[in-house]
Design a protein around this motif. Structure first.
Motif, PDB file in Angstrom:
ATOM      1  N   ASP A 102      -7.394  11.486  -2.475  1.00 56.07           N
ATOM      2  CA  ASP A 102      -8.201  10.465  -3.131  1.00 56.07           C
ATOM      3  C   ASP A 102      -8.483   9.360  -2.107  1.00 56.07           C
ATOM      4  N   ASP A 103      -9.168   8.304  -2.523  1.00 56.25           N
ATOM      5  CA  ASP A 103      -9.556   7.242  -1.585  1.00 56.25           C
ATOM      6  C   ASP A 103      -8.357   6.567  -0.930  1.00 56.25           C
ATOM      7  N   THR A 104      -7.283   6.370  -1.681  1.00 55.22           N
ATOM      8  CA  THR A 104      -6.071   5.760  -1.110  1.00 55.22           C
ATOM      9  C   THR A 104      -5.472   6.683  -0.059  1.00 55.22           C
ATOM     10  N   GLY A 105      -5.443   7.986  -0.353  1.00 54.29           N
ATOM     11  CA  GLY A 105      -4.928   8.958   0.601  1.00 54.29           C
ATOM     12  C   GLY A 105      -5.776   9.035   1.854  1.00 54.29           C
ATOM     13  N   LEU A 106      -7.099   8.900   1.694  1.00 52.32           N
ATOM     14  CA  LEU A 106      -7.987   8.917   2.856  1.00 52.32           C
ATOM     15  C   LEU A 106      -7.722   7.726   3.767  1.00 52.32           C
ATOM     16  N   ALA A 107      -7.535   6.558   3.182  1.00 53.07           N
ATOM     17  CA  ALA A 107      -7.246   5.360   3.976  1.00 53.07           C
ATOM     18  C   ALA A 107      -5.937   5.530   4.746  1.00 53.07           C
ATOM     19  N   ALA A 108      -4.929   6.075   4.078  1.00 52.30           N
ATOM     20  CA  ALA A 108      -3.639   6.308   4.736  1.00 52.30           C
ATOM     21  C   ALA A 108      -3.779   7.348   5.846  1.00 52.30           C
ATOM     22  N   LEU A 109      -4.587   8.371   5.610  1.00 45.29           N
ATOM     23  CA  LEU A 109      -4.802   9.410   6.613  1.00 45.29           C
ATOM     24  C   LEU A 109      -5.419   8.825   7.880  1.00 45.29           C
ATOM     25  N   LEU A 110      -6.427   7.992   7.718  1.00 42.51           N
ATOM     26  CA  LEU A 110      -7.074   7.381   8.880  1.00 42.51           C
ATOM     27  C   LEU A 110      -6.090   6.551   9.705  1.00 42.51           C
ATOM     28  N   ASP A 111      -5.142   5.931   9.042  1.00 43.12           N
ATOM     29  CA  ASP A 111      -4.133   5.125   9.745  1.00 43.12           C
ATOM     30  C   ASP A 111      -3.123   5.981  10.500  1.00 43.12           C
TER      31      ASP A 111
END
Length: 119
Positions: A102-111
């Protein structure tokens, strides 16, 4: 230590050369043992759909490249939940096991990655 690389594929498989080039970059990096993740986003999720028939439009099949990813050490595969949903796709329709984020997971992935390339 090699820097980790996340490659974001946003193009449909037959919309031009970008999808094939993205996979080529990932496979080349994997051949050199770089820590690589591959994220399918937007129309890029269409690359994962099983049962495509590219010969009907006189194109080469990307399926072999996708199936080769684990052989090159690229096992961190991701897809955006909203991209799948917007295109009416389910996880069962995909040709490879991917982690759907989800969007939260995508943000964490980019980090998690040192460098990000988007094609």
């Amino acid at each position: 230590m090699a820097k980790s690389l996340l490659i974001v594929s946003r193009q449909a498989p037959w919309a031009g050369p970008a999808a094939r080039e993205t996979l080529d970059i990932a496979l080349a990096g994997g051949a050199f043992d770089l820590p690589i993740g591959l994220l399918f986003l937007d129309d890029g999720v269409f690359q994962l759909v099983a049962g495509q028939q590219p010969q009907r439009i006189e194109q080469k099949d990307l399926g072999a490249n996708l199936q080769a990813l684990p052989l090159f050490g690229i096992e961190s595969l991701y897809a955006a939940r909203h991209s799948l949903a917007e295109r009416g796709l389910t996880e069962e329709a995909l040709s490879l096991p991917v982690q759907v984020l989800d969007d939260t997971g995508l943000a964490a992935l980019l980090d998690q990655y040192d460098q990000v390339i988007t094609l």
